[in-house]
Design an enzyme around this catalytic site. Sequence first.
Site, mmCIF file in Angstrom:
data_model
loop_
_atom_site.group_PDB
_atom_site.id
_atom_site.type_symbol
_atom_site.label_atom_id
_atom_site.label_comp_id
_atom_site.label_asym_id
_atom_site.label_seq_id
_atom_site.Cartn_x
_atom_site.Cartn_y
_atom_site.Cartn_z
ATOM 1 N N ARG A 120 27.419 -27.217 -97.543
ATOM 2 C CA ARG A 120 27.176 -26.277 -98.678
ATOM 3 C C ARG A 120 26.939 -27.097 -100.148
ATOM 4 O O ARG A 120 27.249 -28.553 -100.101
ATOM 5 C CB ARG A 120 28.866 -25.768 -99.082
ATOM 6 N N THR A 398 20.515 -14.373 -96.988
ATOM 7 C CA THR A 398 20.929 -15.673 -96.502
ATOM 8 C C THR A 398 20.286 -15.486 -95.021
ATOM 9 O O THR A 398 19.629 -14.592 -94.931
ATOM 10 C CB THR A 398 22.426 -15.519 -96.433
ATOM 11 N N ASN A 418 21.257 -18.640 -101.537
ATOM 12 C CA ASN A 418 21.897 -17.573 -102.191
ATOM 13 C C ASN A 418 21.350 -16.219 -102.547
ATOM 14 O O ASN A 418 21.053 -15.440 -101.428
ATOM 15 C CB ASN A 418 22.520 -17.947 -103.498
ATOM 16 N N ASP A 440 27.805 -18.376 -107.088
ATOM 17 C CA ASP A 440 29.040 -18.161 -106.197
ATOM 18 C C ASP A 440 30.336 -18.767 -106.674
ATOM 19 O O ASP A 440 31.371 -18.607 -106.020
ATOM 20 C CB ASP A 440 28.582 -18.674 -104.685
ATOM 21 N N SER A 470 30.804 -16.791 -98.495
ATOM 22 C CA SER A 470 31.145 -15.726 -97.638
ATOM 23 C C SER A 470 30.618 -15.878 -96.225
ATOM 24 O O SER A 470 31.006 -15.128 -95.241
ATOM 25 C CB SER A 470 30.916 -14.441 -98.050
ATOM 26 N N GLY A 491 25.658 -11.956 -98.152
ATOM 27 C CA GLY A 491 26.628 -12.014 -99.163
ATOM 28 C C GLY A 491 28.068 -11.548 -98.879
ATOM 29 O O GLY A 491 28.522 -11.862 -98.011
HETATM 30 N N1 GLY Z 1 25.678 -17.293 -101.258
HETATM 31 C C1 GLY Z 1 26.305 -16.494 -100.232
HETATM 32 C C2 GLY Z 1 27.416 -17.042 -99.774
HETATM 33 O O1 GLY Z 1 27.626 -18.093 -99.535
HETATM 34 O O2 GLY Z 1 28.587 -16.237 -99.500
#
Ligand code: GLY
Length: 588
Positions: A120, A398, A418, A440, A470, A491
């Site tokens: 991440r 995503t 994102n 986020d 998510s 998302g």
């Molecule tokens: N950017 C969407 C997520 O990571 O939930």
Amino acid sequence: MHLRYLLSFCYILISGLASAQKPVQESTGFYQFLSDDPNQKAFFSDRKGVVAKNGIVASAHPEASKVGIAILKAGGNAVDAAVAVQYALAVVHPSAGNLGGGGFLVLRDKSGKSFSIDFREKAPAKSHADMYLDKDKNVIPDASTLGRLASGVPGSVAGMAEAHAKYGKLPWKQLLQPAIDLAMNGVIQTQREARALNAVKKDVVRLNPGTKYFLNPTGKDWAEGDLLIQKDLGKVLKRIQKKGRDGFYKGKIARRIVKDMNANGEGIISKKDLADYNAQWRETISETYKGYKIITMAPPSSGGIALVQLMRLTEPYPLRKWGWHSDSTVQVMIEAERRVYADRAKFLGDPDFVKVPQETLMSKDYLAKRWTDFDWNKASDSKNISGGAVPGYESLETTHFSVVDKEGNAVSLTTTLNGGYGSRVVIKGGGFFMNNEMDDFSIKAGAPNMYGLIGNKANAIAPGKRMLSSMTPTIVEKDGTLFMVVGTPGGSTIITAVYQTILNVLEHGMSMQQSVNALKFHHQWLPDMTTFEANAFSAGTIKKLQDKGFKLEQQRNTIGRMDCILVLPDGTLEGGSDPRGDDTSIGY
Ligand code: GLY
């Protein structure tokens, strides 16, 4: 009898007989679609799954799946294929595939051990909690979603290097080559990819003055069949091929990123932020549901905890008996979702920065208490539901892919910029998009992000912290053996789409592809609204739920773009790729 009722009666009888006499191909057995409403549908399409013996790659783009399967055929394992697919997606599916983003990889190896890598993005060192607020503490429109300030420090290249160093079988060089070839020789645009590039053109031109990246050299809009050549991206990939992660986080490419991000004093990513970035091995969440083990991603994704909570909250209810999308089934699923997303907002954040009460949130005692205010006769009100007591619409950009190799190693990987094409900033001399993942974070307590998700202190911005996600890459085990590999973009809808896709197989007996095809719905606590894909609910289900006070809205957009694999009873694999996109399963 009124003709309409007679027709409905015949319809029920015929559908019942049809499903009883002729189980749908590849069904695991007991799936039935009985509806009192001729307009209701079960499936987005009647696409059939791909069945193969040795391995399957299911991804968002046929070219990426071809790359993965070629790596498997060349003797690579699922991790090798995943690395090659990740890089290929960065070329062929630039709205979500990425070098400038991040993601999560969940691996279950052939011996049954599971691992995960958190790659991440991280907040840059110069970030701070109020960085997207004006002097009156109001959210500055678009600041966390568009342009150079919206980016976190990318993690994808580090994540792939970590995965390969520990599990790769084939040389790194070999895994990068297909993506380099696709970038240098060009990729033929599908209709969807062309349309998406045209839609983002205005922002790309505005945010990257004088750029030629992602614009059709003919000067026209992109059309299906056009060739997108990405020489600069190919050169970046070659550097990564030669130097590994340092080819991206140090030297020429790092300098280019820093220079571009800081153009006009806009962005804040520094050379040190890039050099310091680390992908993190994390213990997976491995929890049981009935006879199955759910292996999924721990924080900083909310996906794993939320998925287990959802499954356990609905475990006591006879969903199978009630039937797929019956009013009772939908009611308990919505109420579970309402409570789980309230918990998400209150408790979840980067575990390196905040204490996440992970065990408690997934415990049966805690979850039983979450049902105490549930009333069968009326919808709960989200205003009265908050995170329990513990001692939006979004762009679908995503991307997820699943791989199983012939030895039984399985990878479930979700990665993102994102929003579609992230911050819409393309690194000059690099030719790749940067993420807008900073959105986020909870940029202001209680203010919804681009997905309508609310957050709190646990997910406030801090230097070096990872924003809550998510993404829910998941692997399901049955009787100690590999059973299913699941995931999707979307998302905030990722969690609920994964939840439904798993239940469709486990509870409703659908095949992998049927479960992917199946129409879906979503509730996320706030806004207090259940959205559903066109015709997913019967008129009867809608009426019964509305009579209890549920707010329902049929949406124009689809939910999920799943790429999943199921192990069939004879040990062969069924790939299910979503007909809502260009998604393709290839097996051998
Ligand atoms: N950017 C969407 C997520 O990571 O939930």
